[in-house]
Write a protein that holds these residues in place. Structure first.
Motif, short mmCIF file in Angstrom:
data_model
loop_
_atom_site.label_atom_id
_atom_site.label_comp_id
_atom_site.label_asym_id
_atom_site.label_seq_id
_atom_site.Cartn_x
_atom_site.Cartn_y
_atom_site.Cartn_z
N ASP A 67 0.87 -1.17 0.00
CA ASP A 67 0.00 0.00 0.00
C ASP A 67 0.91 1.22 0.00
O ASP A 67 1.97 1.22 0.65
N ARG A 68 0.53 2.23 -0.72
CA ARG A 68 1.43 3.39 -0.91
C ARG A 68 1.07 4.53 0.05
O ARG A 68 -0.09 4.94 0.13
N LEU A 69 2.11 5.02 0.72
CA LEU A 69 1.95 6.14 1.62
C LEU A 69 2.73 7.31 1.03
O LEU A 69 3.93 7.21 0.81
N VAL A 70 2.05 8.41 0.76
CA VAL A 70 2.71 9.56 0.12
C VAL A 70 2.64 10.76 1.06
O VAL A 70 1.55 11.25 1.39
N TRP A 71 3.80 11.24 1.49
CA TRP A 71 3.85 12.38 2.41
C TRP A 71 3.96 13.68 1.63
O TRP A 71 4.71 13.76 0.66
N ASP A 72 3.25 14.69 2.09
CA ASP A 72 3.36 15.99 1.45
C ASP A 72 4.47 16.81 2.11
O ASP A 72 4.58 16.82 3.34
N VAL A 115 9.90 14.17 -2.15
CA VAL A 115 9.29 15.48 -1.87
C VAL A 115 10.28 16.46 -1.26
O VAL A 115 11.46 16.18 -1.11
N GLY A 116 9.75 17.59 -0.85
CA GLY A 116 10.52 18.71 -0.30
C GLY A 116 9.71 19.99 -0.55
O GLY A 116 9.54 20.83 0.32
N HIS A 117 9.18 20.09 -1.74
CA HIS A 117 8.24 21.17 -2.06
C HIS A 117 6.83 20.68 -1.70
O HIS A 117 6.56 19.48 -1.72
N SER A 118 5.97 21.63 -1.44
CA SER A 118 4.67 21.23 -0.88
C SER A 118 3.60 20.97 -1.93
O SER A 118 3.74 21.35 -3.10
N SER A 119 2.55 20.31 -1.46
CA SER A 119 1.27 20.20 -2.16
C SER A 119 1.27 19.30 -3.39
O SER A 119 0.43 19.45 -4.28
N THR A 120 2.20 18.36 -3.42
CA THR A 120 2.28 17.43 -4.55
C THR A 120 1.61 16.08 -4.24
O THR A 120 1.42 15.27 -5.14
N SER A 121 1.30 15.85 -2.97
CA SER A 121 0.95 14.48 -2.55
C SER A 121 -0.32 13.94 -3.20
O SER A 121 -0.38 12.78 -3.58
N GLY A 148 -1.51 23.54 5.77
CA GLY A 148 -0.75 24.56 5.06
C GLY A 148 -0.60 24.17 3.60
O GLY A 148 -0.90 24.95 2.68
N ALA A 149 -0.16 22.94 3.38
CA ALA A 149 0.05 22.46 2.01
C ALA A 149 -1.26 22.48 1.22
O ALA A 149 -1.27 22.63 -0.01
N MET A 150 -2.36 22.35 1.95
CA MET A 150 -3.67 22.32 1.29
C MET A 150 -4.07 23.69 0.75
O MET A 150 -5.02 23.81 -0.02
N THR A 151 -3.33 24.74 1.12
CA THR A 151 -3.69 26.07 0.60
C THR A 151 -3.20 26.29 -0.84
O THR A 151 -3.51 27.31 -1.45
N ALA A 152 -2.41 25.36 -1.34
CA ALA A 152 -1.86 25.56 -2.68
C ALA A 152 -2.85 25.15 -3.75
O ALA A 152 -3.60 24.18 -3.60
N GLY A 153 -2.81 25.87 -4.86
CA GLY A 153 -3.68 25.54 -5.98
C GLY A 153 -3.51 24.11 -6.43
O GLY A 153 -4.48 23.43 -6.76
N MET A 154 -2.29 23.63 -6.40
CA MET A 154 -2.02 22.29 -6.91
C MET A 154 -2.81 21.23 -6.15
O MET A 154 -3.29 20.25 -6.74
N VAL A 171 -7.15 10.55 1.17
CA VAL A 171 -6.38 11.75 1.52
C VAL A 171 -6.55 11.97 3.02
O VAL A 171 -7.67 12.05 3.51
N VAL A 172 -5.44 12.02 3.73
CA VAL A 172 -5.50 12.35 5.16
C VAL A 172 -5.08 13.81 5.30
O VAL A 172 -3.94 14.17 4.98
N LEU A 173 -6.01 14.62 5.72
CA LEU A 173 -5.71 16.04 5.91
C LEU A 173 -5.28 16.24 7.37
O LEU A 173 -6.09 16.13 8.29
#
Ligand SMILES: Cc1ncc(C[n+]2csc(CCOP(=O)(O)OP(=O)(O)O)c2C)c(N)n1
Ligand SMILES: CC(=O)[C@@H](O)[C@H](O)COP(=O)(O)O
Ligand SMILES: [Mg+2]
Length: 626
Positions: A67-72, A115-121, A148-154, A171-173
């Motif tokens: 199962d894939r876990l993707v961190w933002d 990662v490293g930059h935000s909002s890609t997850s 915070g990352a959720m504020t990005a358009g992406m 999606v876990v917010l």
């Protein structure tokens, strides 16, 4: 503290073999280990403290790495790294050759996405979910994204896409009401509304009952019914986007997390779980000031006091912040904009002294630039403070919204060049290259913090877009002129006249070039401008010297040295030329000064390059020399 349980976990399989009743004790150990370890190495602390229980629950319920876990962003992933076989490497965290501060695919199979930059997850996780679907593989894909990352358009682009694809995606917010500083914007207020809603209170009061007794299908049916009846539940925003919304739940309550995740695992389609956590949880100084403990140097465990950075000179960032206040006091048309980097960009004092002129727009680099363009179009004078690496996000906005319209926006581009411990994702390696091809853009790089002030002033007064790029860390401790002056556009300054060899240096490399010039008795020029380039000076220097070297803290490919080479070619100047700069590979984490030396960009490296250039060309018949 002893880590009896933690030491048994060398892989999430070991975690999954533990009885549930041990998990709370494991969380205590994990948190203590994290604090102790980061107190020695420095790194990102408060975000990881907030994800301890969530990380345990995710690895316990899901069959990672299948199962894939993707961190933002990935700055909150230290607990994940500790539980996935990397505990012993924590003393090497963010050091050269050591453990990365961010998830990295080549570091572990558990790091599913770099990662490293935000909002890609959400985008990345959606891609993985769709790929699994296509391949007929049954797997869970979970993206963990902060408020915070959720504020990005992406992030919203991804939600929009995911909701219509009906992919199996969770999606876990992770909502702690903090970006690096307190989170901002209407979406953040919306999340706060969810938090204070009756729903959260009832779930909190009866978490066990709600989540354990109600089979997921009933819970879903209840929500569907509410939705159809038009009962406005706070989760509606996500539900309108096609997600099944769960929460908010307490992200430090392991029982609630485990029960909810198990339920969610049995449901398909796009789901969003809203968890509430505390940034800095479990370490009193970090709970009290999660912003200060977002990223730390080594600190004293007992007091929380951080090691002082060596050197007394103010940083370029501070000098920028002071300049911004000085200009704002003079000009009410000035507005200062940050995409969620108030502290890092030196804008705390400005935000406090000039709140009406200050905008934190969230993690929204693209919006920050177009917002600035709009302000400029109406006669305001925007200054956008942005890290070199994050400006990459807003390239089209710079070209299309600012440059083509020749709008007077000043970009204060911080962290240009090597940044040290954050590594490849955060190096400011490319801005000269990607900026200098944009017509009419003025691009400056100061040799020291005093020149930074004059360049900022020059860019601010310029009637068009301008960039000043400067490095992370301390200046040279030079005296600062009280009077600001506008520099003549496109003019370099000769710092030293020498023989045979000339070094054309840009920005942060001027001091090293000057030191090398002393050793070599070379001419040294502080070029100041990458655009407009001082072409007349380049030609004059080329005509008077036998060897030419350019040096910059930017990729050689397409950088300032390339601009010099283009100029020489256009003017028919032929002489042996060496372009020194960052190599054509990603520079990983490490000590920036040591890396610059290793890459030949310090005094000795420049001397060596000059000697090699001379050597090579003394061996080549003159008519074959480049
Ligand atoms: C594109 C981009 N812009 C800015 C940053 C700098 N940055 C790193 S973490 C962070 C705040 C993230 O807040 P959130 O997602 O809520 O995570 P938390 O730290 O609260 O857990 C910011 C602005 C970044 N990494 N990427
Ligand atoms: C994770 C992230 O992107 C930021 O926290 C970044 O590490 C800050 O870098 P500075 O320490 O250079 O401000
Ligand atoms: Mg947050």
């Amino acid at each position: 503290m002893s880590y009896t349980l933690l030491e048994q976990i060398n892989d999430p399989q070991d975690l999954r073999a533990l009885p549930r009743r041990s998990l709370a004790a494991l969380a205590d150990e994990l948190r203590a280990f994290l604090i102790e370890s980061v107190s020695r190495t420095g790194g990102h602390l408060s975000a990881g403290l907030g994800t301890v229980e969530l990380t345990i629950a995710l690895h316990y319920v899901f069959n990672t790495p299948g199962d894939r876990l993707v961190w933002d962003v990935g700055h909150q992933s230290y607990p994940h790294k500790i539980l996935t076989g990397r505990r012993d490497r924590f003393p090497t965290l963010r050091r050269q050759g050591g453990l990365s501060g961010f998830p990295k695919r080549d570091e572990s199979p558990y790091d599913t996405f770099g990662v490293g930059h935000s909002s890609t997850s959400i985008s990345a996780a959606l891609g993985m979910a769709v790929a699994a679907q296509r391949a007929g593989i049954k797997r869970e894909v979970v993206a963990v994204i902060g408020d915070g990352a959720m504020t990005a358009g992406m992030a919203f682009e991804a939600l929009n896409n995911a909701g219509s694809l009906d992919a199996d995606l969770l999606v876990v917010l992770n909502d702690n009401e903090m970006s690096i500083s307190p989170n901002v914007g209407a979406f953040s207020s919306y999340l706060a509304k969810l938090l204070s809603s009756r729903l959260y209170n009832s779930v909190r009061q009866g978490a066990d009952r709600t989540l354990k007794i109600l089979p997921p299908i009933h819970e879903l049916a209840r929500r569907a019914e509410e939705h159809v009846k038009g009962m406005v539940t706070p989760g509606t925003l996500f539900e309108e986007l096609g997600f099944t919304y769960y929460g908010p739940i307490d992200g430090h309550d392991l029982d609630a997390l485990l029960a909810t995740l198990e339920n969610l695992k049995r449901i398909s389609g796009p789901r969003l779980l809203h968890v509430i956590t505390k940034k800095g949880k479990g370490y009193a100084p970090a709970e009290a000031d999660p912003c200060v403990y977002h990223g730390v140097t080594a600190f004293d465990l007992g007091t929380g006091k951080m090691e002082k950075k060596p050197g007394g000179a103010p940083s370029y960032t501070q000098v920028f912040g002071d300049w911004l206040c000085e200009m704002a006091a003079r000009d009410a048309q000035l507005v200062g904009i940050t995409p969620a980097m108030r502290e890092g960009s030196g804008m705390v004092a400005f935000s406090e002294r000039f709140p009406a002129q200050y905008f934190d727009v969230g993690i929204a680099e693209q919006h920050a630039l177009t917002f600035a363009a709009g302000l400029a179009a109406e006669g305001m004078r925007p200054v956008v403070a942005i890290y070199s690496t994050f400006l990459q996000r807003a390239y089209d906005q710079l070209v299309h919204d600012i440059a083509i319209q020749k709008l007077p926006v000043l970009l204060a581009v911080d962290r240009a060049g090597l940044v040290g411990a954050d590594g490849a994702t955060h190096q400011g390696s490319f801005d000269f290259s990607y900026l200098r091809c944009i017509p009419d853009l003025v691009i400056m790089a100061p040799k020291d913090e005093n020149e930074l002030r004059h360049m900022l002033y020059t860019g601010y007064r310029h009637d068009g877009p301008a960039v000043v790029r400067y490095p992370r860390g301390s200046g040279h401790g030079v005296a600062l002129d009280a009077e600001l002056r506008a520099l003549p556009l496109g003019r370099g300054e000769v710092l030293r006249r020498g023989r045979e060899t000339a070094i054309l240096a840009f920005g942060s490399r001027v001091a090293a070039a000057l030191a090398a010039g002393e050793v070599l008795d070379a001419t040294v020029v502080n070029m100041r401008f990458v655009k407009p380039l001082d072409e007349a000076l380049v030609q004059e220097i080329a005509e008077r010297h036998q060897f030419l070297i350019t040096v910059e803290e930017n990729a050689v490919a397409g950088g300032a040295g390339s601009a010099v080479a283009e100029c020489l070619a256009a003017r028919g100047c032929q002489l042996p030329l060496a372009l020194l700069g960052l190599p054509d590979h990603f520079v990983e984490q490490g000590d920036a000064a040591a890396q610059l030396a290793a890459l030949g960009l310090d005094r000795d490296g420049i001397v060596r390059a000059a000697q090699a250039l001379k050597q090579t060309h003394s061996l080549v018949p003159k008519n074959l020399a480049l």
